[in-house]
Design an enzyme around this catalytic site. Structure first.
Site, PDB file in Angstrom:
ATOM      1  N   LYS A 106       8.505  -1.805  -2.082  1.00  0.00           N
ATOM      2  CA  LYS A 106       8.669  -1.155  -0.778  1.00  0.00           C
ATOM      3  C   LYS A 106      10.135  -1.216  -0.394  1.00  0.00           C
ATOM      4  O   LYS A 106      10.839  -2.164  -0.742  1.00  0.00           O
ATOM      5  CB  LYS A 106       7.849  -1.886   0.282  1.00  0.00           C
ATOM      6  CG  LYS A 106       7.622  -1.071   1.528  1.00  0.00           C
ATOM      7  CD  LYS A 106       6.562  -0.023   1.263  1.00  0.00           C
ATOM      8  CE  LYS A 106       5.911   0.521   2.490  1.00  0.00           C
ATOM      9  NZ  LYS A 106       4.546   0.954   2.209  1.00  0.00           N
ATOM     10  N   ASN A 221       1.868  11.393  10.276  1.00  0.00           N
ATOM     11  CA  ASN A 221       1.210  12.013   9.133  1.00  0.00           C
ATOM     12  C   ASN A 221      -0.192  11.439   8.887  1.00  0.00           C
ATOM     13  O   ASN A 221      -1.160  12.175   8.714  1.00  0.00           O
ATOM     14  CB  ASN A 221       2.112  11.848   7.914  1.00  0.00           C
ATOM     15  CG  ASN A 221       1.562  12.577   6.725  1.00  0.00           C
ATOM     16  OD1 ASN A 221       0.918  11.974   5.881  1.00  0.00           O
ATOM     17  ND2 ASN A 221       1.750  13.878   6.671  1.00  0.00           N
ATOM     18  N   GLY A 223      -2.156   9.446  10.994  1.00  0.00           N
ATOM     19  CA  GLY A 223      -3.050   9.547  12.146  1.00  0.00           C
ATOM     20  C   GLY A 223      -3.526  10.963  12.409  1.00  0.00           C
ATOM     21  O   GLY A 223      -4.722  11.196  12.660  1.00  0.00           O
TER      22      GLY A 223
HETATM   23  N1  GLU Z   1       4.017   4.561   1.768  1.00  0.00           N
HETATM   24  C1  GLU Z   1       2.674   4.807   1.329  1.00  0.00           C
HETATM   25  C2  GLU Z   1       1.863   3.514   1.340  1.00  0.00           C
HETATM   26  O1  GLU Z   1       2.155   2.603   2.072  1.00  0.00           O
HETATM   27  C3  GLU Z   1       2.617   5.548   0.000  1.00  0.00           C
HETATM   28  C4  GLU Z   1       3.282   4.885  -1.148  1.00  0.00           C
HETATM   29  C5  GLU Z   1       3.411   5.794  -2.363  1.00  0.00           C
HETATM   30  O2  GLU Z   1       2.907   6.901  -2.366  1.00  0.00           O
HETATM   31  O3  GLU Z   1       4.032   5.327  -3.313  1.00  0.00           O
HETATM   32  O4  GLU Z   1       0.867   3.401   0.685  1.00  0.00           O
END
Ligand code: GLU
Length: 420
Positions: A106, A221, A223
């Site tokens: 992340k 997006n 919600g």
């Molecule tokens: N940010 C999204 C999540 O928290 C998607 C992550 C992704 O598609 O790699 O799951």
């Protein structure tokens, strides 16, 4: 008294509980409690007025036992190192639970993107991706959108990376615009996946989702699409909110009209066909059947858990419920469809996009949507069955089952690789 929550501490508590449940011991806990790599970058951005502004960003690569790190990048004024680490750990579990060949990662930048011009945002995004270019890659670490980032952000990332590495690396990020190898299904995926998970839970708890009342916190997006698809499935969405506040109508809200008002005026609170305005706190405590927290983490805490009236909570946001609150919800018999299950739709379609990029563009949108639905339904039932058959449901919630499946998978991969 207000309590501040550190998401990383919460994430470690959840890991500890799972390790204990699986009887795995300290060796495994220690190996999973820290990210494999944590990068902090200082970014300099030329602002439109000619001054230079400094921003701080992170990329946390939590675990790669099952494959390349995968997870989004968020732009938020409160983002911090611990939050990014926690979110990367949650991605490890989410990807493992979804059965994807990915580890967890992340990223985040501490910034209020609403205060930047499009040009400033582009320069910030390019600076961030250039700064982490040596650790990301099609088979290393694959970012995607998260809070306040979107397909345009991914287009800049993709372009910056391709420029630096002198190639066309479509698979280095997912959630891209359609013109650059993205899928339409990726746009709806998180919200649609949450709606499917909530529908499956509603079938178990109420016998169906039709006619059930729903409150959705957050109208971004995740919600918006969760509200849209739940109402298309026959549920009555009585309340929605965004950072400016919420709206309530006991007869149900027309989600498309609310979306139009939000796009035109910047907030759902300007929608007029309502009975009353409500606060974000009130929304959580409404007498509804299904609650969908789709905003940020730690909104359901030990302070308000007792007042939650919904029978089903489907977590579209990451980490909206604290472990202390979870205990209260479990004792009240509230079914929590946990984030790593309920909001996995985004990364499930990211995987389809990534596979498609590597095949040079092959998959049709209908296939992507059908695969998403199928995976959400199967994953939901796998977790439900584990919960019902292997755990004491008066003591454990669905989250414990989801974590047990995920941590066990990561543990087995680590063991097979000879890491432990
Ligand atoms: N940010 C999204 C999540 O928290 C998607 C992550 C992704 O598609 O790699 O799951």
């Amino acid at each position: 008294m207000s309590v501040t929550h550190d998401p990383y501490e919460e994430a470690k508590k959840q890991l500890r509980q799972t390790i204990d449940l699986l009887g795995l011991g300290d060796e495994v806990y220690e190996a999973l409690a820290y990210p494999e790599r944590l990068i902090r970058v200082r970014l300099l951005v030329k602002m439109d007025d000619g001054t230079t502004k400094t921003f701080i960003g992170w990329r946390s690569e939590h675990n790669s036992a099952l494959g390349p790190y995968k997870g989004g990048v968020r732009y938020h004024p409160q983002t911090n190192e611990h939050e990014v680490i926690a979110l990367s750990m949650w991605m490890t579990w989410k990807n493992a639970l979804a059965g994807l060949p990915y580890g967890g990662g992340k990223g985040g930048i501490r910034v209020d993107p609403k205060k930047l011009s499009p040009g400033e945002l582009e320069r910030l995004s390019r600076a961030y991706f250039a700064a982490i270019a040596d650790v990301v890659g099609v088979d290393q670490d694959i970012p995607a959108p998260d809070v306040y980032t979107n397909p345009q952000t991914m287009a800049w990332y993709f372009d910056e990376y391709s420029r630096i590495k002198r190639g066309q690396y479509f698979g280095v990020v997912t959630g891209k615009p359609l013109e650059l190898g993205g899928l339409q299904t990726r746009v709806i995926s998180t919200g649609y996946g949450t709606a499917v998970a909530a529908r499956e839970a509603a079938k178990k708890v109420f016998g169906g989702v039709e006619g059930r009342t729903v409150a959705v916190q957050g109208f971004g997006n995740a919600g918006y699409y969760a509200a849209k698809f739940l109402s298309e499935m026959g549920a009555i969405v009585v309340a929605v909110s965004d950072s400016k506040g919420g709206i309530y109508n006991s007869k149900g809200l027309n989600i498309e009209e609310v979306k139009k008002v939000k796009d035109e005026t910047g907030s759902v609170i300007n929608y007029s066909n309502i009975e009353r305005k409500i606060t974000n706190e009130e929304l959580l405590e409404l007498d509804v059947d299904i609650l969908v927290p789709a905003a940020i983490e730690n909104v359901i805490t030990e302070e308000n858990a007792d007042r939650i009236k919904a029978k089903v909570i489907a977590e579209a946001a990451n980490g909206p419920t604290t472990p202390e609150a979870e205990k209260v919800l479990t004792s009240k018999g509230i079914v929590v469809v946990p984030d790593i299950l309920a909001n996995a739709g985004g990364v499930i379609v990211s995987h389809i996009e990534w596979v498609n990029n590597r095949m040079g563009g092959w998959i049709r949108e209908e296939e992507a949507k059908a695969r998403l639905e199928e995976k959400m339904v199967n994953n939901f039932h796998a977790v439900w069955d584990y919960w019902q058959k292997k755990l004491d449901t008066s003591k454990y919630n669905m989250r414990a089952a989801a974590y047990a499946i995920a941590v066990e998978r990561v543990y087995r991969a680590m063991k097979l690789r000879g890491w432990i």
